[in-house]
Design a protein around this motif. Structure first.
Motif, PDB file in Angstrom:
ATOM      1  N   GLY A 168       0.869  -1.184  -0.078  1.00  0.00           N
ATOM      2  CA  GLY A 168       0.034   0.126  -0.063  1.00  0.00           C
ATOM      3  C   GLY A 168       0.985   1.273   0.006  1.00  0.00           C
ATOM      4  N   LYS A 169       0.270   2.162  -0.362  1.00  0.00           N
ATOM      5  CA  LYS A 169       0.933   3.652  -0.342  1.00  0.00           C
ATOM      6  C   LYS A 169       0.864   4.230   0.879  1.00  0.00           C
ATOM      7  CE  LYS A 169      -1.001   7.923  -0.726  1.00  0.00           C
ATOM      8  NZ  LYS A 169      -0.113   9.035  -0.331  1.00  0.00           N
ATOM      9  N   VAL A 170       2.102   4.659   1.340  1.00  0.00           N
ATOM     10  CA  VAL A 170       2.029   5.216   2.652  1.00  0.00           C
ATOM     11  C   VAL A 170       1.318   6.488   2.737  1.00  0.00           C
ATOM     12  CG1 VAL A 170       3.498   6.419   4.267  1.00  0.00           C
ATOM     13  CG2 VAL A 170       4.337   4.157   3.143  1.00  0.00           C
ATOM     14  N   LEU A 171       0.458   6.735   3.710  1.00  0.00           N
ATOM     15  CA  LEU A 171      -0.365   7.788   4.125  1.00  0.00           C
ATOM     16  C   LEU A 171       0.395   8.556   5.080  1.00  0.00           C
ATOM     17  CD1 LEU A 171      -3.680   5.999   4.597  1.00  0.00           C
ATOM     18  CD2 LEU A 171      -2.977   7.654   2.780  1.00  0.00           C
ATOM     19  N   MET A 172       0.630   9.860   4.892  1.00  0.00           N
ATOM     20  CA  MET A 172       1.738  10.670   5.715  1.00  0.00           C
ATOM     21  C   MET A 172       1.384  12.339   5.537  1.00  0.00           C
ATOM     22  SD  MET A 172       5.638   9.716   6.429  1.00  0.00           S
ATOM     23  CE  MET A 172       6.246   9.899   4.617  1.00  0.00           C
ATOM     24  N   ASP A 173       0.687  12.944   6.299  1.00  0.00           N
ATOM     25  CA  ASP A 173       0.171  14.315   5.932  1.00  0.00           C
ATOM     26  C   ASP A 173       0.861  15.348   7.126  1.00  0.00           C
ATOM     27  OD1 ASP A 173      -1.586  13.499   8.024  1.00  0.00           O
ATOM     28  OD2 ASP A 173      -3.158  14.453   7.108  1.00  0.00           O
ATOM     29  N   ARG A 181       4.998  14.450   1.864  1.00  0.00           N
ATOM     30  CA  ARG A 181       3.881  14.635   2.258  1.00  0.00           C
ATOM     31  C   ARG A 181       2.593  14.633   1.518  1.00  0.00           C
ATOM     32  NH1 ARG A 181       3.982  19.572   6.823  1.00  0.00           N
ATOM     33  NH2 ARG A 181       6.094  18.451   6.970  1.00  0.00           N
ATOM     34  N   ASP A 182       1.524  13.957   1.968  1.00  0.00           N
ATOM     35  CA  ASP A 182       0.215  14.037   1.020  1.00  0.00           C
ATOM     36  C   ASP A 182      -0.713  14.737   2.039  1.00  0.00           C
ATOM     37  OD1 ASP A 182      -0.277  12.123   3.017  1.00  0.00           O
ATOM     38  OD2 ASP A 182      -0.894  10.688   1.655  1.00  0.00           O
ATOM     39  N   THR A 183      -1.951  14.949   1.526  1.00  0.00           N
ATOM     40  CA  THR A 183      -2.809  15.548   2.638  1.00  0.00           C
ATOM     41  C   THR A 183      -3.930  14.283   3.071  1.00  0.00           C
ATOM     42  OG1 THR A 183      -4.398  16.203   0.801  1.00  0.00           O
ATOM     43  CG2 THR A 183      -2.678  17.607   1.224  1.00  0.00           C
ATOM     44  N   TYR A 188      -6.434   9.677   0.509  1.00  0.00           N
ATOM     45  CA  TYR A 188      -7.835   9.200   0.625  1.00  0.00           C
ATOM     46  C   TYR A 188      -7.861   8.801  -0.809  1.00  0.00           C
ATOM     47  CZ  TYR A 188     -12.646   8.046   0.509  1.00  0.00           C
ATOM     48  OH  TYR A 188     -13.862   7.555   0.367  1.00  0.00           O
ATOM     49  N   GLU A 189      -7.954   9.829  -1.701  1.00  0.00           N
ATOM     50  CA  GLU A 189      -8.399   9.678  -3.040  1.00  0.00           C
ATOM     51  C   GLU A 189      -7.164   8.571  -4.015  1.00  0.00           C
ATOM     52  OE1 GLU A 189     -10.858  10.644  -5.002  1.00  0.00           O
ATOM     53  OE2 GLU A 189     -11.719  11.525  -3.351  1.00  0.00           O
TER      54      GLU A 189
END
Ligand code: ZN
Length: 449
Positions: A168-173, A181-183, A188-189
């Motif tokens: 999975g893609k790492v989530l990190m905001d 950094r994503d948001t 989510y998208e």
């Protein structure tokens, strides 16, 4: 013959050798959970197990013309399951001198930045999968990076080899460099798009992947929980309670939480198919909560020792009824080898005042790992219908091991040597869906008509 030879034009295969697999945890379910056939055989058809047992009972089930892979003298086990590893950290393995939070800043984040480039991601994915197969690992739960491109590259490489992989893609905001950094919304998208693209495509599973609580806002954790609700069957992977400094930081960031684990509980992440790496600094209430929800632990011994994180309590976890698998956690971990990881796991349990018998060790890296990832309906042992991923181990993989092995008086003792004196040299061959994907395999004459 030096090169691997694919099974061509023949969907059936008999594999001869000493066979060991499990239908339960031998430390809890007794000897009936262990299936050992000194003179054993597997019968495989269309990539799946038809029968496993004594050669004398399996051979008569084979159709005339069935090819034979003769591995007599070797030990055959289900393919190893690495329940926690970062393919994006392949190139920073054994980076010197820091503990978790400094190690992330100094080594990990700069290395992960490079995975915005799909060509780099693809090149590392190929090397990583070669390493896994060379080490007998046929399934892994894999962290990519924050970049969706890195997840696409990994799944494409795994798909090409027909491997059962979760990633999975790492989530990190927050609390990380801007370039990683994503948001909450973009993470989510992008995750939803990756699920659409890859989940249940062939043998692939998507895992929602918040890196760990400190690098996600509460909004991001909420949306990660929503992804799990919206996509039943999708896995979850994260880290928890690895390092004392990290635990204290989580207490500051989430003052309402009873414990670090409680943060994930709040957002619906404790469930079957969720695996949490490390789980060192937990209490009994945390363990009971994981057991009640079906969430699993990944015991990452080489990483925990290398980063000075602490000693996982395997005995307490299993006594509480929590599913446990083993993880290499490369690049915090120091080897892709699940055998070397078992060696270090044994030492950690010793320091905790317990033992890790070899039968339980091999359970943990096969069926135990499959259960931890919720994939035991497909892999983990040689029950009829399971996917025929397996590893062939050479008991004489080094002069020292061969010498020591000759002095062993029992199967248990030989198996303990396999756990303590092995590394990648012990892996003679690795098969995926009944086809050799690594090692030297020679097919003998077909079963006589
Ligand atoms: Zn990790």
């Amino acid at each position: 013959m030096n090169a691997s030879v694919a099974v061509s034009g023949n969907a059936s295969l008999v594999v001869l050798g000493e066979i060991l697999h499990f239908t339960g945890d031998p430390s809890q379910d007794g000897s009936a959970a262990t299936h050992h056939h000194a003179d054993g055989a597997l019968l495989i058809r269309d990539g799946r197990i038809v029968a496993a047992g004594d050669a004398s009972t399996v051979m008569p089930l084979a159709d005339p013309g069935t090819q034979i892979a003769d591995h007599r003298g070797m030990l055959i086990l289900p393919g190893f399951v690495d329940t926690h590893v970062h393919y994006s950290q392949t190139d920073i393995i054994t980076s010197y001198g820091e503990q978790l939070l400094d190690w992330l800043e100094r080594f990990t984040f700069p290395a992960e930045r490079a995975f915005a480039d799909p060509a780099h991601a693809a090149e590392v994915a190929e090397f990583f999968l070669d390493e896994l197969l060379k080490n007998g690992t046929t399934t892994a739960a894999v962290f990519t990076t924050v970049h969706p491109e890195s997840t696409d590259a990994f799944f494409a490489a795994a798909s090409k080899r027909n491997l059962r992989m979760a990633a999975g893609k790492v989530l990190m905001d927050r609390n990380c460099p801007e370039f990683l950094r994503d948001t909450a919304e973009s993470g989510y998208e992008q995750s939803a798009q990756l699920i659409e693209r890859w989940h249940n495509k062939g043998r692939l599973s998507y895992a929602v992947t918040p890196r760990f609580a400190p690098t996600s806002t509460e909004r991001q954790l909420e949306l990660a929980g929503r992804l799990l609700e919206e996509h039943p069957g999708v896995l979850l992977q994260s880290h928890v309670a690895e390092n004392q400094g990290e635990v204290a930081w989580v207490a500051e960031l989430f003052p309402w939480a009873r414990s670090y684990l409680d943060v994930y509980d709040r957002y619906g992440m404790l469930r079957k198919g969720a695996v949490f790496a490390h789980c060192i600094h937990l209490d009994d209430a945390d363990r009971r909560r994981m057991a009640a929800t079906g969430a699993a632990m990944s015991f990452c011994a080489t990483s925990n020792l290398f980063l000075g994180s602490g000693l996982f309590d395997l005995h307490a976890a299993r006594a509480a009824g929590v599913e446990v698998g083993i993880g290499t956690d490369v690049g915090g971990g120091t080897a892709f080898s699940m055998l070397r990881t078992l060696n270090e796991s044994y030492k950690v349990t010793q320091l905790r005042g317990h033992r890790l018998p070899a039968l339980q060790g091999f359970y943990l890296i096969t069926l135990g790992g499959a259960r931890a990832l919720g994939l035991d309906g497909h892999i983990g042992n040689f029950e009829p219908g399971k996917e025929a991923d397996f590893v062939v181990l050479d008991p004489e993989s080094s002069p020292l091991r061969a010498r020591r092995n000759r002095l062993a008086k029992s199967f248990d003792e030989r198996l303990f040597l396999a756990m303590m004196l092995s590394d990648d040299r012990a892996v003679h061959a690795t098969y995926v869906m009944g086809e050799p994907k690594w090692g030297q395999v020679r097919f003998a004459d077909a079963v006589a008509t």
